[in-house]
Motif scaffolding. Structure first.
Motif, PDB file in Angstrom:
ATOM      1  N   ALA A 104       1.030  -0.766   0.395  1.00 22.16           N
ATOM      2  CA  ALA A 104      -0.103  -0.050   0.092  1.00 22.16           C
ATOM      3  C   ALA A 104       1.064   1.335  -0.048  1.00 22.16           C
ATOM      4  O   ALA A 104       2.010   1.078   0.969  1.00 22.16           O
ATOM      5  CB  ALA A 104      -0.977   0.082   1.424  1.00 22.16           C
ATOM      6  N   ARG A 105       0.231   2.293  -0.616  1.00 23.61           N
ATOM      7  CA  ARG A 105       1.426   3.014  -1.386  1.00 23.61           C
ATOM      8  C   ARG A 105       0.869   4.928  -1.072  1.00 23.61           C
ATOM      9  O   ARG A 105      -0.594   4.788  -1.286  1.00 23.61           O
ATOM     10  CB  ARG A 105       2.421   2.811  -2.250  1.00 23.61           C
ATOM     11  N   THR A 106       1.573   5.339  -0.307  1.00 23.06           N
ATOM     12  CA  THR A 106       0.920   6.968   0.247  1.00 23.06           C
ATOM     13  C   THR A 106       2.334   7.632  -0.305  1.00 23.06           C
ATOM     14  O   THR A 106       3.104   7.615  -0.800  1.00 23.06           O
ATOM     15  CB  THR A 106       0.662   7.938   0.949  1.00 23.06           C
ATOM     16  N   THR A 107       1.829   8.883  -1.737  1.00 20.44           N
ATOM     17  CA  THR A 107       3.042   9.684  -2.129  1.00 20.44           C
ATOM     18  C   THR A 107       2.460  11.045  -2.255  1.00 20.44           C
ATOM     19  O   THR A 107       1.498  11.567  -2.804  1.00 20.44           O
ATOM     20  CB  THR A 107       2.817   9.226  -3.386  1.00 20.44           C
ATOM     21  N   ILE A 108       3.346  11.414  -1.397  1.00 20.19           N
ATOM     22  CA  ILE A 108       2.620  13.480  -1.599  1.00 20.19           C
ATOM     23  C   ILE A 108       4.139  14.603  -2.334  1.00 20.19           C
ATOM     24  O   ILE A 108       5.590  14.231  -1.995  1.00 20.19           O
ATOM     25  CB  ILE A 108       2.694  13.695   0.727  1.00 20.19           C
ATOM     26  N   THR A 109       3.355  15.478  -2.520  1.00 17.58           N
ATOM     27  CA  THR A 109       4.389  16.380  -3.505  1.00 17.58           C
ATOM     28  C   THR A 109       4.980  17.575  -2.956  1.00 17.58           C
ATOM     29  O   THR A 109       3.802  17.717  -1.989  1.00 17.58           O
ATOM     30  CB  THR A 109       4.303  16.175  -5.085  1.00 17.58           C
ATOM     31  N   ASN A 110       5.610  18.198  -2.632  1.00 17.42           N
ATOM     32  CA  ASN A 110       5.484  19.615  -2.918  1.00 17.42           C
ATOM     33  C   ASN A 110       5.853  19.903  -1.610  1.00 17.42           C
ATOM     34  O   ASN A 110       5.081  20.777  -0.979  1.00 17.42           O
ATOM     35  CB  ASN A 110       4.712  20.343  -3.356  1.00 17.42           C
ATOM     36  N   CYS A 111       6.995  18.951  -0.928  1.00 20.33           N
ATOM     37  CA  CYS A 111       6.236  18.927   1.106  1.00 20.33           C
ATOM     38  C   CYS A 111       7.270  19.153   1.383  1.00 20.33           C
ATOM     39  O   CYS A 111       7.463  18.722   2.859  1.00 20.33           O
ATOM     40  CB  CYS A 111       5.771  18.010   1.463  1.00 20.33           C
ATOM     41  N   LEU A 112       9.073  19.211   0.511  1.00 18.19           N
ATOM     42  CA  LEU A 112      10.268  18.664   1.748  1.00 18.19           C
ATOM     43  C   LEU A 112      10.495  20.038   1.958  1.00 18.19           C
ATOM     44  O   LEU A 112      10.724  20.930   0.802  1.00 18.19           O
ATOM     45  CB  LEU A 112      10.783  17.826   1.099  1.00 18.19           C
ATOM     46  N   PRO A 113      11.363  20.505   2.280  1.00 19.02           N
ATOM     47  CA  PRO A 113      13.052  22.025   2.467  1.00 19.02           C
ATOM     48  C   PRO A 113      13.633  21.795   0.699  1.00 19.02           C
ATOM     49  O   PRO A 113      13.829  20.523   0.549  1.00 19.02           O
ATOM     50  CB  PRO A 113      13.431  21.759   3.545  1.00 19.02           C
ATOM     51  N   VAL A 114      13.861  22.585   0.511  1.00 19.05           N
ATOM     52  CA  VAL A 114      14.885  23.127  -0.656  1.00 19.05           C
ATOM     53  C   VAL A 114      16.194  22.104  -0.459  1.00 19.05           C
ATOM     54  O   VAL A 114      16.496  21.236  -0.993  1.00 19.05           O
ATOM     55  CB  VAL A 114      15.589  23.877  -0.410  1.00 19.05           C
ATOM     56  N   ALA A 115      16.347  21.498   1.107  1.00 19.82           N
ATOM     57  CA  ALA A 115      17.449  20.620   1.431  1.00 19.82           C
ATOM     58  C   ALA A 115      17.715  19.173   0.780  1.00 19.82           C
ATOM     59  O   ALA A 115      18.276  18.335   0.966  1.00 19.82           O
ATOM     60  CB  ALA A 115      18.408  20.590   2.145  1.00 19.82           C
ATOM     61  N   LEU A 116      16.463  18.639   0.702  1.00 23.02           N
ATOM     62  CA  LEU A 116      15.684  17.512   0.554  1.00 23.02           C
ATOM     63  C   LEU A 116      15.098  17.202  -1.324  1.00 23.02           C
ATOM     64  O   LEU A 116      14.257  17.725  -1.107  1.00 23.02           O
ATOM     65  CB  LEU A 116      15.058  16.506   1.202  1.00 23.02           C
ATOM     66  N   HIS A 117      15.305  16.046  -2.006  1.00 28.21           N
ATOM     67  CA  HIS A 117      14.322  15.691  -3.223  1.00 28.21           C
ATOM     68  C   HIS A 117      13.681  14.209  -3.066  1.00 28.21           C
ATOM     69  O   HIS A 117      12.324  14.518  -2.657  1.00 28.21           O
ATOM     70  CB  HIS A 117      15.217  15.499  -4.251  1.00 28.21           C
ATOM     71  N   TYR A 118      13.938  13.343  -1.481  1.00 29.63           N
ATOM     72  CA  TYR A 118      13.214  12.736  -1.310  1.00 29.63           C
ATOM     73  C   TYR A 118      12.951  11.770  -0.060  1.00 29.63           C
ATOM     74  O   TYR A 118      14.028  12.716   0.468  1.00 29.63           O
ATOM     75  CB  TYR A 118      12.829  11.390  -2.725  1.00 29.63           C
ATOM     76  N   GLU A 119      11.796  11.332   0.609  1.00 34.02           N
ATOM     77  CA  GLU A 119      12.161  10.682   2.401  1.00 34.02           C
ATOM     78  C   GLU A 119      10.724   9.604   1.857  1.00 34.02           C
ATOM     79  O   GLU A 119      10.008   9.977   1.049  1.00 34.02           O
ATOM     80  CB  GLU A 119      11.694  11.385   2.732  1.00 34.02           C
ATOM     81  N   ILE A 120      11.039   8.380   2.796  1.00 33.90           N
ATOM     82  CA  ILE A 120      10.906   7.506   2.236  1.00 33.90           C
ATOM     83  C   ILE A 120      10.294   7.073   4.126  1.00 33.90           C
ATOM     84  O   ILE A 120      11.316   6.792   5.075  1.00 33.90           O
ATOM     85  CB  ILE A 120      10.778   6.410   1.478  1.00 33.90           C
ATOM     86  N   GLU A 121       9.444   6.546   4.923  1.00 31.90           N
ATOM     87  CA  GLU A 121       9.087   5.774   5.815  1.00 31.90           C
ATOM     88  C   GLU A 121       7.900   4.366   5.113  1.00 31.90           C
ATOM     89  O   GLU A 121       7.405   4.373   4.535  1.00 31.90           O
ATOM     90  CB  GLU A 121       8.755   6.466   6.980  1.00 31.90           C
ATOM     91  N   CYS A 122       8.313   3.437   6.307  1.00 30.26           N
ATOM     92  CA  CYS A 122       7.674   2.306   6.186  1.00 30.26           C
ATOM     93  C   CYS A 122       6.601   1.472   7.141  1.00 30.26           C
ATOM     94  O   CYS A 122       7.488   2.250   8.055  1.00 30.26           O
ATOM     95  CB  CYS A 122       8.178   1.145   5.210  1.00 30.26           C
ATOM     96  N   VAL A 123       5.765   0.510   6.753  1.00 28.68           N
ATOM     97  CA  VAL A 123       5.394  -0.653   7.901  1.00 28.68           C
ATOM     98  C   VAL A 123       5.446  -1.557   6.985  1.00 28.68           C
ATOM     99  O   VAL A 123       5.092  -1.909   5.933  1.00 28.68           O
ATOM    100  CB  VAL A 123       4.404  -0.523   8.379  1.00 28.68           C
ATOM    101  N   ALA A 124       6.651  -2.856   8.023  1.00 28.28           N
ATOM    102  CA  ALA A 124       6.249  -4.300   7.809  1.00 28.28           C
ATOM    103  C   ALA A 124       6.393  -4.941   8.492  1.00 28.28           C
ATOM    104  O   ALA A 124       5.896  -4.793   9.582  1.00 28.28           O
ATOM    105  CB  ALA A 124       8.520  -4.299   6.939  1.00 28.28           C
ATOM    106  N   VAL A 125       6.658  -6.240   7.771  1.00 27.12           N
ATOM    107  CA  VAL A 125       6.226  -7.835   9.198  1.00 27.12           C
ATOM    108  C   VAL A 125       8.345  -7.800   8.904  1.00 27.12           C
ATOM    109  O   VAL A 125       8.526  -8.049   8.119  1.00 27.12           O
ATOM    110  CB  VAL A 125       5.678  -8.477   8.314  1.00 27.12           C
ATOM    111  N   VAL A 126       7.967  -9.247  10.464  1.00 28.18           N
ATOM    112  CA  VAL A 126       9.495  -9.550  10.253  1.00 28.18           C
ATOM    113  C   VAL A 126       9.142 -10.635   9.645  1.00 28.18           C
ATOM    114  O   VAL A 126       7.775 -11.459   8.627  1.00 28.18           O
ATOM    115  CB  VAL A 126       9.179 -10.080  11.587  1.00 28.18           C
ATOM    116  N   LYS A 127       9.976 -11.413   9.349  1.00 26.42           N
ATOM    117  CA  LYS A 127      10.279 -12.786   7.976  1.00 26.42           C
ATOM    118  C   LYS A 127       9.754 -13.618   9.443  1.00 26.42           C
ATOM    119  O   LYS A 127       9.966 -13.530   9.871  1.00 26.42           O
ATOM    120  CB  LYS A 127      11.505 -12.937   7.253  1.00 26.42           C
ATOM    121  N   GLU A 128       9.152 -14.626   7.978  1.00 32.86           N
ATOM    122  CA  GLU A 128       9.057 -15.788   8.940  1.00 32.86           C
ATOM    123  C   GLU A 128      10.118 -17.024   9.036  1.00 32.86           C
ATOM    124  O   GLU A 128      10.613 -16.997   7.667  1.00 32.86           O
ATOM    125  CB  GLU A 128       7.717 -16.072   8.478  1.00 32.86           C
TER     126      GLU A 128
END
Length: 129
Positions: A104-128
């Motif tokens: 599942a994904r959300t993408t937000i644009t035009n929201c970071l300071p000039v010092a950054l082009h990109y940032e990502i965060e996530c939720v994951a599950v532990v490997k079985e």
């Protein structure tokens, strides 16, 4: 029922000088804080959009692996782009790291300071095991 909460980190985990944990594990879920283009010491590494995207994803990969997971176990991402002109390239690069069925994904644009082009965060599950 007691739910264990831990803060996984190893020598490969990128550090931050800001007040947050790179990852928090609750049961079999891993919540990863926003990852940007930083080196192992937490210093910002300015680059092109693609360079920052790749460095951010590699930082994300390292954090997930230190927590017992990996990119294939990501169930949700939240992505932040400084400039919506990079949306097309972003989707191309994203497909290099994630494949169907996509998280599942959300993408937000035009929201970071000039010092950054990109940032990502996530939720994951532990490997079985």
């Amino acid at each position: 029922m007691k739910t264990d909460i831990s803060y996984p980190k190893d020598a490969n985990t990128p550090v931050s000088h800001l007040p947050f944990s790179p990852a928090v594990r609750v049961g079999n879920l891993i919540f990863v804080s926003g990852q940007a283009s930083v080196d192992a010491t937490g210093k910002l590494v300015p680059d092109t959009f693609e360079g920052e995207f790749r460095r951010s994803l590699e930082n994300l990969r390292k954090i997930l692996e230190s927590a017992g997971s990996g990119l294939k176990h990501v169930v949700q991402t939240r992505n932040y782009l400084r400039d919506d002109a990079n949306l097309s390239r972003y989707n191309e690069l994203y497909r290099e790291y994630f494949s169907e069925p996509f998280p599942a994904r959300t993408t937000i644009t035009n929201c970071l300071p000039v010092a950054l082009h990109y940032e990502i965060e996530c939720v994951a599950v532990v490997k079985e095991s």
